[in-house]
Design an enzyme around this catalytic site. Structure first.
Site, short mmCIF file in Angstrom:
data_model
loop_
_atom_site.label_atom_id
_atom_site.label_comp_id
_atom_site.label_asym_id
_atom_site.label_seq_id
_atom_site.Cartn_x
_atom_site.Cartn_y
_atom_site.Cartn_z
N GLY A 153 0.83 -1.21 0.00
CA GLY A 153 0.00 0.00 0.00
C GLY A 153 0.85 1.25 0.00
O GLY A 153 0.48 2.28 0.57
N LYS A 171 -10.08 -4.98 12.68
CA LYS A 171 -8.65 -4.78 12.92
C LYS A 171 -8.16 -5.68 14.06
O LYS A 171 -7.03 -6.22 14.00
CB LYS A 171 -8.38 -3.31 13.23
CG LYS A 171 -8.51 -2.42 11.99
CD LYS A 171 -8.10 -0.99 12.27
CE LYS A 171 -8.11 -0.16 10.98
NZ LYS A 171 -7.65 1.22 11.19
N HIS A 190 -16.82 7.97 15.12
CA HIS A 190 -15.46 8.05 15.65
C HIS A 190 -15.26 9.36 16.42
O HIS A 190 -14.55 9.39 17.44
CB HIS A 190 -14.43 7.95 14.52
CG HIS A 190 -14.23 6.56 14.02
ND1 HIS A 190 -14.83 5.46 14.57
CD2 HIS A 190 -13.48 6.08 12.98
CE1 HIS A 190 -14.46 4.37 13.92
NE2 HIS A 190 -13.65 4.73 12.95
#
Length: 311
Positions: free
Chosen positions: A10, A137, A270
């Site tokens: 990435g 995650k 968030h």
């Protein structure tokens, strides 16, 4: 710190390109995995060529071609994943594929999965729909640990480019406002605001540090532990006048999710944890867990230094 061959997965993304440059700056032979098929993004091609000119080695590979990933991993010592978060389900599946390969090959000295924001293992009580991101995650973390892969997790907290650019209001733009700002609650809850370049430097250093083996570290430099109101005050000092301030309650903020795309809903949720609950700074850290104390030689960018670029 000894030199290691580092593969960045990435490497053309927002954080990935910074990690490539940090790795090169710290003297590591650095490899960038890229998909060469169907590249029709001129900016991405130019970035890859720029990274190559800066010293990076380009490695063709794809998560759809397992053999290509095996070849990419075979000749490196450290793997850092920075796969993009905008397609998080794809990113999770890709990382699980990578974990499987690293387990099978068995020679990697350190793996750092793509996280670099909030610590997912501290977000078990997160609100939906954002909670799924942390579950996924954490799922990658458990797979790494079960596979016995040497690892380090890095929590980089708020990316300055997104959060400082909008003085906390990431949905309002990436340039600080000069007229008015919305404060979350009373604006006095502490958060942590970090330059992405600094996060990348700490990530690469941690990837080679025996003190961080199989541990999580946090980028929480003291000067950057500030409330949203304190950040606004720094900006007001730099531009020479006060902004008009409006406060929004957590309840009213959550109501703004209605009718929004999923990605924006996740960001709104968030912000509840960041600016109303203070999830980034409401727990203690030892010197062995905080990046700026582990690596005092790194001169990190303060919030004021970062904001000066917009004046």
């Amino acid at each position: 710190m000894s030199s290691s061959r580092v593969l960045i997965v990435g490497g053309t993304g927002h954080m990935g390109r910074r990690m490539v440059r940090a790795s090169l700056a710290l003297g590591h032979p650095t490899y960038v995995l890229f998909r060469d098929e169907n590249i029709n993004d001129m900016e991405k091609v130019e970035l890859l060529l720029d990274l190559k000119q800066e010293g990076a080695h380009l490695v063709s590979g794809s998560f759809d071609d397992r053999d290509s990933l095996v070849r990419a991993v075979r000749d490196v010592d450290v793997v850092i994943s920075a796969v993009a978060g905008n397609h998080i389900q794809d990113a999770i599946l890709e990382q699980l594929k990578l974990v499987d390969i690293l387990k099978e090959m068995g020679h990697i000295k350190r793996f750092l999965p793509s996280e670099f924001g909030m610590d997912p293992d501290r977000m078990a009580d997160a609100l939906p729909p954002g909670n799924q991101l942390f579950k996924d995650k954490s799922r990658v973390r458990r797979a790494i640990e079960e596979a016995g892969i040497p690892h380090t997790y890095v929590s980089g907290n708020c990316y300055a480019g997104y959060f400082l650019g909008g003085l906390g209001e990431i949905a309002k733009g990436l340039i600080p406002p000069r007229k008015h700002v919305t404060l979350f609650g009373d604006g006095n809850v502490k958060a942590v605001w970090n330059d992405e370049k600094d996060i990348a430097t700490y990530v690469v250093k941690a990837a080679h540090d025996p003190r961080t083996l199989n541990k999580a570290i946090f980028v929480r430099p003291p000067a950057n532990v500030l409330s949203q109101r304190e950040v606004v005050q720094i900006w007001e000092k730099l531009i020479g006048h006060e902004l008009h301030k409006a406060c929004i309650s957590a309840e009213d903020w959550l109501k703004t999710m209605e009718g929004k795309p999923l990605g924006l809903q996740v960001a709104i949720v968030h912000n509840i944890h960041l600016f109303y609950e203070g999830c980034l700074a409401n727990f203690e850290l030892s010197s062995a867990e905080e990046a700026s104390k582990l690596y005092p030689e790194v001169k990190y960018t303060t919030v004021e230094e970062y904001l000066k670029r917009y004046v």
